[in-house]
Enzyme design. Structure first.
Site, PDB file in Angstrom:
ATOM      1  N   LEU A   1      -4.484  -3.827   2.911  1.00 48.44           N
ATOM      2  CA  LEU A   1      -3.168  -3.962   3.548  1.00 48.44           C
ATOM      3  C   LEU A   1      -3.019  -2.901   4.635  1.00 48.44           C
ATOM      4  O   LEU A   1      -3.478  -1.769   4.475  1.00 48.44           O
ATOM      5  CB  LEU A   1      -2.051  -3.817   2.519  1.00 48.44           C
ATOM      6  CG  LEU A   1      -2.013  -4.852   1.398  1.00 48.44           C
ATOM      7  CD1 LEU A   1      -0.740  -4.677   0.567  1.00 48.44           C
ATOM      8  CD2 LEU A   1      -2.102  -6.279   1.931  1.00 48.44           C
TER       9      LEU A   1
ATOM     10  N   GLY B   1       0.839  -1.208   0.000  1.00 49.74           N
ATOM     11  CA  GLY B   1       0.000   0.000   0.000  1.00 49.74           C
ATOM     12  C   GLY B   1       0.870   1.251   0.000  1.00 49.74           C
ATOM     13  O   GLY B   1       0.671   2.182  -0.800  1.00 49.74           O
ATOM     14  N   HIS B   2       1.848   1.278   0.905  1.00 51.77           N
ATOM     15  CA  HIS B   2       2.772   2.419   0.943  1.00 51.77           C
ATOM     16  C   HIS B   2       3.524   2.554  -0.394  1.00 51.77           C
ATOM     17  O   HIS B   2       3.720   3.655  -0.901  1.00 51.77           O
ATOM     18  CB  HIS B   2       3.815   2.229   2.056  1.00 51.77           C
ATOM     19  CG  HIS B   2       3.246   2.163   3.442  1.00 51.77           C
ATOM     20  ND1 HIS B   2       3.259   1.024   4.201  1.00 51.77           N
ATOM     21  CD2 HIS B   2       2.672   3.107   4.222  1.00 51.77           C
ATOM     22  CE1 HIS B   2       2.718   1.253   5.384  1.00 51.77           C
ATOM     23  NE2 HIS B   2       2.347   2.517   5.429  1.00 51.77           N
TER      24      HIS B   2
HETATM   25  P1  AMP Z   1       0.565   4.732   7.802  1.00 53.45           P
HETATM   26  O1  AMP Z   1       1.980   4.254   7.721  1.00 53.45           O
HETATM   27  O2  AMP Z   1      -0.398   3.704   8.278  1.00 53.45           O
HETATM   28  O3  AMP Z   1       0.447   6.064   8.513  1.00 53.45           O
HETATM   29  O4  AMP Z   1       0.128   5.020   6.305  1.00 53.45           O
HETATM   30  C1  AMP Z   1       0.853   5.896   5.491  1.00 53.45           C
HETATM   31  C2  AMP Z   1       0.081   6.144   4.238  1.00 53.45           C
HETATM   32  O5  AMP Z   1      -0.136   4.910   3.535  1.00 53.45           O
HETATM   33  C3  AMP Z   1      -1.315   6.749   4.507  1.00 53.45           C
HETATM   34  O6  AMP Z   1      -1.573   7.766   3.550  1.00 53.45           O
HETATM   35  C4  AMP Z   1      -2.220   5.559   4.317  1.00 53.45           C
HETATM   36  O7  AMP Z   1      -3.539   5.907   3.939  1.00 53.45           O
HETATM   37  C5  AMP Z   1      -1.511   4.807   3.217  1.00 53.45           C
HETATM   38  N1  AMP Z   1      -1.934   3.404   3.197  1.00 53.45           N
HETATM   39  C6  AMP Z   1      -1.960   2.542   4.248  1.00 53.45           C
HETATM   40  N2  AMP Z   1      -2.460   1.352   3.870  1.00 53.45           N
HETATM   41  C7  AMP Z   1      -2.764   1.464   2.546  1.00 53.45           C
HETATM   42  C8  AMP Z   1      -3.327   0.580   1.579  1.00 53.45           C
HETATM   43  N3  AMP Z   1      -3.675  -0.655   1.880  1.00 53.45           N
HETATM   44  N4  AMP Z   1      -3.492   1.042   0.316  1.00 53.45           N
HETATM   45  C9  AMP Z   1      -3.140   2.307  -0.015  1.00 53.45           C
HETATM   46  N5  AMP Z   1      -2.597   3.193   0.854  1.00 53.45           N
HETATM   47  C10 AMP Z   1      -2.412   2.779   2.119  1.00 53.45           C
END
Ligand code: AMP
Length: 293
Positions: free
Chosen positions: A195, A47-48
């Site tokens: 994810l 996702g990231h």
């Molecule tokens: P986090 O590390 O959880 O703060 O997420 C960092 C970025 O990755 C945020 O903009 C989230 O929305 C994005 N993100 C997390 N999981 C996914 C995913 N499965 N698909 C797309 N973007 C994601």
């Protein structure tokens, strides 16, 4: 600190202080480069990476921040146990062609005593904001700081955290950050589970159950797009089904994409978010589908 290029990989630089990251970004800007930014809390997954790929398309220099932001965690939440794997994350960033990683310590980002905060009206009343007091204030604080430090031209956030994207867009508009905000689609496992770094907490049985949340959202989507305009009963039924599978529901509802308020009666030509948050054991899962009727 800068690392050497190998044959197949371009160089990546790792920055832990604000002065250091700013000085390199300033140089890029003086050379007319467009800076793209992806904010993360690490434990990087596909996702990231999809956000990084989008940032690469939209800019010349991609900066990824890796920082587990304490101000967005509640007192009983998982700040201490949140997965941290900086070296592996840097390797991943290097592989996918990230130019710069900003990985500050907590003390670089926050003084021991701080005096200011950002308030939010209405947009955080429901969904995750409703059940996690202070969560979006903490996110706005850190994203505001990161925007001031990195000065990106474009920043990519995931639709996975759709309330976050909407509130950040509003912040950029009201605070005049001048950053283009892109919302990237949710990346899912083959069985539909969105994810998330927190999926690592799930045991095998929970992992098998977890895609049920997305299936429930899909069912609601199918019903409302085929004409159900008062989804209350449908949602109640889906909640009971999820509970029977072992989920503890935080919320499962339809919200106006504009106001983020719950929508009881659906209208044509309006955008809605079908969103859910539920616990499997101690792990909180969130997911959503954006629809236009
Ligand atoms: P986090 O590390 O959880 O703060 O997420 C960092 C970025 O990755 C945020 O903009 C989230 O929305 C994005 N993100 C997390 N999981 C996914 C995913 N499965 N698909 C797309 N973007 C994601």
């Amino acid at each position: 600190m800068s690392e050497n290029k190998t044959a197949s990989e371009k160089s990546i630089s790792i920055h832990q202080t604000i002065d250091d990251v700013r000085s390199v970004i300033d140089l890029h800007k003086q050379n007319g480069k467009r800076v793209g930014f992806v904010a993360t809390m690490g434990a990087l997954h596909a996702g990231h990476i999809s956000l990084i790929e989008q940032a690469k398309q939209k800019s010349d220099v991609v900066v990824v921040s890796i920082f587990v932001n304490p101000t967005q965690f509640g007192p009983n939440e998982d700040y201490d146990s949140y997965p941290r794997q900086l070296e592996a994350d840097i390797d991943e960033c290097r592989k996918v062609g990230v130019d710069m990683v900003f990985a500050p310590d907590r003390s670089v980002m926050y003084d021991e005593k701080t005096y200011l905060s950002i308030g939010i009206d209405q947009l955080n009343e429901h969904m995750c904001g409703g059940s996690r007091p202070g969560f979006f204030e903490g996110i706005l604080l850190v994203v505001n700081k990161l925007f001031n430090i990195i000065s990106p031209d474009v920043a990519v956030f995931g639709q996975k955290d759709i309330q976050q994207v909407q509130i950040i867009k509003q912040m950029v508009k009201e605070f005049n950050h001048g950053v283009e905000i892109i919302s990237a689609p949710i990346v899912r496992a083959n069985d539909g589970l969105a994810l998330s770094s927190r999926n690592a907490y799930l045991d095998d049985k929970q992992r098998t159950t977890a895609p049920g949340l997305y299936r429930a959202l899909r069912y609601v989507e199918q019903q409302v797009t085929s004409g159900v305009d008062q989804p209350k009963l449908l949602l109640t039924h889906q909640k009971s089904e999820l509970e029977a599978k072992g989920f503890e529901i935080d919320y499962l509802n339809l919200f106006s994409a504009k106001t983020l308020q719950p929508a009881e009666t659906l209208k044509k030509n309006e955008e809605y978010i079908i969103a859910g948050a539920a616990y499997l054991g101690k792990t909180r899962l969130i997911d959503n589908i954006l629809i236009e009727l």
